[in-house]
Design a protein around this motif. Structure first.
Motif, PDB file in Angstrom:
ATOM      1  N   ALA A   1       0.840  -1.199   0.000  1.00  0.00           N
ATOM      2  CA  ALA A   1       0.000   0.000   0.000  1.00  0.00           C
ATOM      3  C   ALA A   1       0.875   1.250   0.000  1.00  0.00           C
ATOM      4  N   GLY A   2       0.537   2.191  -0.868  1.00  0.00           N
ATOM      5  CA  GLY A   2       1.296   3.428  -0.956  1.00  0.00           C
ATOM      6  C   GLY A   2       2.424   3.409  -1.954  1.00  0.00           C
ATOM      7  N   PHE A   3       2.791   2.224  -2.446  1.00  0.00           N
ATOM      8  CA  PHE A   3       3.858   2.113  -3.430  1.00  0.00           C
ATOM      9  C   PHE A   3       3.255   2.120  -4.839  1.00  0.00           C
ATOM     10  N   PRO A   4       3.882   2.815  -5.786  1.00  0.00           N
ATOM     11  CA  PRO A   4       3.330   2.894  -7.141  1.00  0.00           C
ATOM     12  C   PRO A   4       3.595   1.668  -7.995  1.00  0.00           C
ATOM     13  N   GLY A   5       4.430   0.778  -7.517  1.00  0.00           N
ATOM     14  CA  GLY A   5       4.754  -0.408  -8.289  1.00  0.00           C
ATOM     15  C   GLY A   5       5.686  -1.309  -7.515  1.00  0.00           C
ATOM     16  N   ALA A   6       6.200  -2.328  -8.202  1.00  0.00           N
ATOM     17  CA  ALA A   6       7.075  -3.290  -7.539  1.00  0.00           C
ATOM     18  C   ALA A   6       8.070  -3.861  -8.533  1.00  0.00           C
ATOM     19  N   VAL A   7       9.228  -4.226  -8.030  1.00  0.00           N
ATOM     20  CA  VAL A   7      10.226  -4.980  -8.781  1.00  0.00           C
ATOM     21  C   VAL A   7      10.261  -6.376  -8.170  1.00  0.00           C
ATOM     22  N   PHE A   8      10.164  -7.406  -9.009  1.00  0.00           N
ATOM     23  CA  PHE A   8      10.022  -8.753  -8.462  1.00  0.00           C
ATOM     24  C   PHE A   8      10.741  -9.777  -9.337  1.00  0.00           C
ATOM     25  N   PRO A   9      11.203 -10.883  -8.741  1.00  0.00           N
ATOM     26  CA  PRO A   9      11.745 -11.987  -9.544  1.00  0.00           C
ATOM     27  C   PRO A   9      10.608 -12.615 -10.343  1.00  0.00           C
ATOM     28  N   PHE A  10      10.651 -12.469 -11.666  1.00  0.00           N
ATOM     29  CA  PHE A  10       9.560 -12.962 -12.506  1.00  0.00           C
ATOM     30  C   PHE A  10       9.620 -14.473 -12.674  1.00  0.00           C
ATOM     31  N   ALA A  11      10.779 -14.997 -13.021  1.00  0.00           N
ATOM     32  CA  ALA A  11      10.883 -16.433 -13.296  1.00  0.00           C
ATOM     33  C   ALA A  11      12.333 -16.872 -13.190  1.00  0.00           C
ATOM     34  N   LYS A  12      12.516 -18.149 -12.921  1.00  0.00           N
ATOM     35  CA  LYS A  12      13.842 -18.748 -12.977  1.00  0.00           C
ATOM     36  C   LYS A  12      13.765 -19.965 -13.886  1.00  0.00           C
ATOM     37  N   ALA A  13      14.859 -20.218 -14.600  1.00  0.00           N
ATOM     38  CA  ALA A  13      14.851 -21.298 -15.583  1.00  0.00           C
ATOM     39  C   ALA A  13      16.065 -22.189 -15.405  1.00  0.00           C
ATOM     40  N   SER A  14      15.890 -23.444 -15.783  1.00  0.00           N
ATOM     41  CA  SER A  14      16.982 -24.415 -15.769  1.00  0.00           C
ATOM     42  C   SER A  14      16.990 -25.129 -17.110  1.00  0.00           C
ATOM     43  N   PHE A  15      18.162 -25.201 -17.745  1.00  0.00           N
ATOM     44  CA  PHE A  15      18.315 -25.846 -19.042  1.00  0.00           C
ATOM     45  C   PHE A  15      19.289 -27.013 -18.895  1.00  0.00           C
ATOM     46  N   GLY A  16      18.845 -28.214 -19.255  1.00  0.00           N
ATOM     47  CA  GLY A  16      19.681 -29.408 -19.164  1.00  0.00           C
ATOM     48  C   GLY A  16      20.077 -29.893 -20.543  1.00  0.00           C
ATOM     49  N   PHE A  17      21.342 -30.279 -20.713  1.00  0.00           N
ATOM     50  CA  PHE A  17      21.873 -30.645 -22.019  1.00  0.00           C
ATOM     51  C   PHE A  17      22.335 -32.096 -22.040  1.00  0.00           C
ATOM     52  N   GLY A  18      22.416 -32.629 -23.255  1.00  0.00           N
ATOM     53  CA  GLY A  18      22.766 -34.029 -23.438  1.00  0.00           C
ATOM     54  C   GLY A  18      24.171 -34.369 -22.976  1.00  0.00           C
ATOM     55  N   ASN A  19      25.063 -33.377 -22.887  1.00  0.00           N
ATOM     56  CA  ASN A  19      26.430 -33.632 -22.430  1.00  0.00           C
ATOM     57  C   ASN A  19      26.579 -33.525 -20.918  1.00  0.00           C
ATOM     58  N   GLY A  20      25.455 -33.364 -20.211  1.00  0.00           N
ATOM     59  CA  GLY A  20      25.489 -33.294 -18.754  1.00  0.00           C
ATOM     60  C   GLY A  20      25.506 -31.885 -18.189  1.00  0.00           C
ATOM     61  N   GLN A  21      25.705 -30.882 -19.014  1.00  0.00           N
ATOM     62  CA  GLN A  21      25.705 -29.511 -18.519  1.00  0.00           C
ATOM     63  C   GLN A  21      24.298 -29.085 -18.118  1.00  0.00           C
ATOM     64  N   LYS A  22      24.210 -28.236 -17.093  1.00  0.00           N
ATOM     65  CA  LYS A  22      22.937 -27.671 -16.653  1.00  0.00           C
ATOM     66  C   LYS A  22      23.180 -26.211 -16.293  1.00  0.00           C
ATOM     67  N   LEU A  23      22.446 -25.315 -16.929  1.00  0.00           N
ATOM     68  CA  LEU A  23      22.585 -23.895 -16.669  1.00  0.00           C
ATOM     69  C   LEU A  23      21.295 -23.350 -16.075  1.00  0.00           C
ATOM     70  N   ARG A  24      21.440 -22.454 -15.088  1.00  0.00           N
ATOM     71  CA  ARG A  24      20.288 -21.856 -14.414  1.00  0.00           C
ATOM     72  C   ARG A  24      20.405 -20.338 -14.457  1.00  0.00           C
ATOM     73  N   THR A  25      19.263 -19.685 -14.563  1.00  0.00           N
ATOM     74  CA  THR A  25      19.266 -18.225 -14.585  1.00  0.00           C
ATOM     75  C   THR A  25      17.910 -17.702 -14.127  1.00  0.00           C
ATOM     76  N   THR A  26      17.875 -16.426 -13.732  1.00  0.00           N
ATOM     77  CA  THR A  26      16.664 -15.787 -13.213  1.00  0.00           C
ATOM     78  C   THR A  26      16.476 -14.437 -13.880  1.00  0.00           C
ATOM     79  N   VAL A  27      15.219 -14.065 -14.157  1.00  0.00           N
ATOM     80  CA  VAL A  27      14.938 -12.731 -14.680  1.00  0.00           C
ATOM     81  C   VAL A  27      14.079 -11.968 -13.668  1.00  0.00           C
ATOM     82  N   VAL A  28      14.374 -10.672 -13.531  1.00  0.00           N
ATOM     83  CA  VAL A  28      13.645  -9.771 -12.632  1.00  0.00           C
ATOM     84  C   VAL A  28      12.871  -8.792 -13.493  1.00  0.00           C
ATOM     85  N   ARG A  29      11.612  -8.565 -13.141  1.00  0.00           N
ATOM     86  CA  ARG A  29      10.785  -7.645 -13.893  1.00  0.00           C
ATOM     87  C   ARG A  29      10.080  -6.664 -12.936  1.00  0.00           C
ATOM     88  N   SER A  30       9.364  -5.708 -13.494  1.00  0.00           N
ATOM     89  CA  SER A  30       8.651  -4.719 -12.689  1.00  0.00           C
ATOM     90  C   SER A  30       7.215  -4.587 -13.155  1.00  0.00           C
TER      91      SER A  30
END
Length: 257
Positions: A224-253
């Motif tokens: 209440a009283g704030f005009p908006g918000a910044v928030f973690p929108f989503a996080k993702a994980s990508f798995g590859f056939g060679n065993g690698q796994k990369l993770r990342t997160t995006v922040v939105r408003s």
């Protein structure tokens, strides 16, 4: 009053610093993954969820000259502010859209469409040079499997003609990221399909028993009283056939309006 004004000023600064949406890049060795996404529109009521479109996207590449590993699994966890509702929405099953052209899938399951997107990939076929393929993605409301909702994403290419289906399993969980979508490259595509880009936008409103439903809805849950918000929108994980796994997160408003 002075403290409240300071908090509002800080919130405005945070929204300004958030700037335009951009993809987050993650690198592991010679492999680089970009993850992007967001809600549309960005101006939403504070306490009342309304219809929104949710977009998620990924890009996969390597540093110059490095071979591209095969993307096998995708998991995207979305902030709990986004709510899914398929009450009364017809479902489509895999047999109706695979094997099928895009036009055939639309004709059979047009009432179940919940989103669209694109996929690009490299086709690695034994005895041939690899070549690029661009396909359109149609997302359908699928049946439940083991008590979990499904999204069936048909990927269809006209040149060369071909299709496969990415089956996304939806899982609800407690915590910041309330909805998790996960898929595995189907067996029939593992022998040749190396994804370099995908994007999917979920956006569907429909009427059931006289009531308008939105497949995805959200509010801007700023204090209440704030005009908006910044928030973690989503996080993702990508798995590859060679065993690698990369993770990342995006922040939105979002803004309250």
């Amino acid at each position: 009053m002075r403290a409240k004004a300071l908090l509002i000023a800080l919130a405005l600064i945070a929204l300004a610093l958030a700037g335009p949406a951009s993809a987050e890049l993650t690198q592991q060795g010679k492999l680089i993954v970009g993850f992007d996404g967001g809600l549309s529109p960005k101006t939403l009521p504070r306490n009342r969820p309304v219809a929104v479109a949710v977009r998620v996207a990924g890009d996969i590449r390597t540093t110059k000259g490095a071979p591209l590993p095969q993307l096998r699994t995708i998991t995207v966890a979305i902030n709990r502010a986004g709510r899914l509702d398929d009450g009364g929405l017809p479902t489509c099953n895999v047999r109706a859209i695979q094997p099928a052209t895009e036009a055939e899938a639309q004709a059979l399951c047009h009432r179940s469409i919940v989103g669209t997107g694109h996929v690009t990939l490299q086709a690695h076929i034994q005895g041939q040079h690899s070549f690029g393929v661009e396909g359109r993605l149609l997302a359908f409301n699928g049946p439940k499997r083991h008590g979990k909702k499904l999204i069936l994403a048909q990927v269809y290419s006209e040149d060369p003609p071909g299709a496969f289906v990415l089956t996304f399993t939806l899982k609800k969980q407690p915590g910041l990221y309330g909805t998790v979508m996960s898929t595995t490259l189907p067996k029939e595509a593992m022998g040749w399909a190396y994804l370099t880009h995908f994007d999917m936008t979920l956006d569907r409103s429909y009427r059931h028993k006289g009531v308008v439903h939105s497949y995805v809805s959200a509010a801007c849950s700023a204090p209440a009283g704030f005009p908006g918000a910044v928030f973690p929108f989503a996080k993702a994980s990508f798995g590859f056939g060679n065993g690698q796994k990369l993770r990342t997160t995006v922040v939105r408003s979002c803004r309250v309006g």
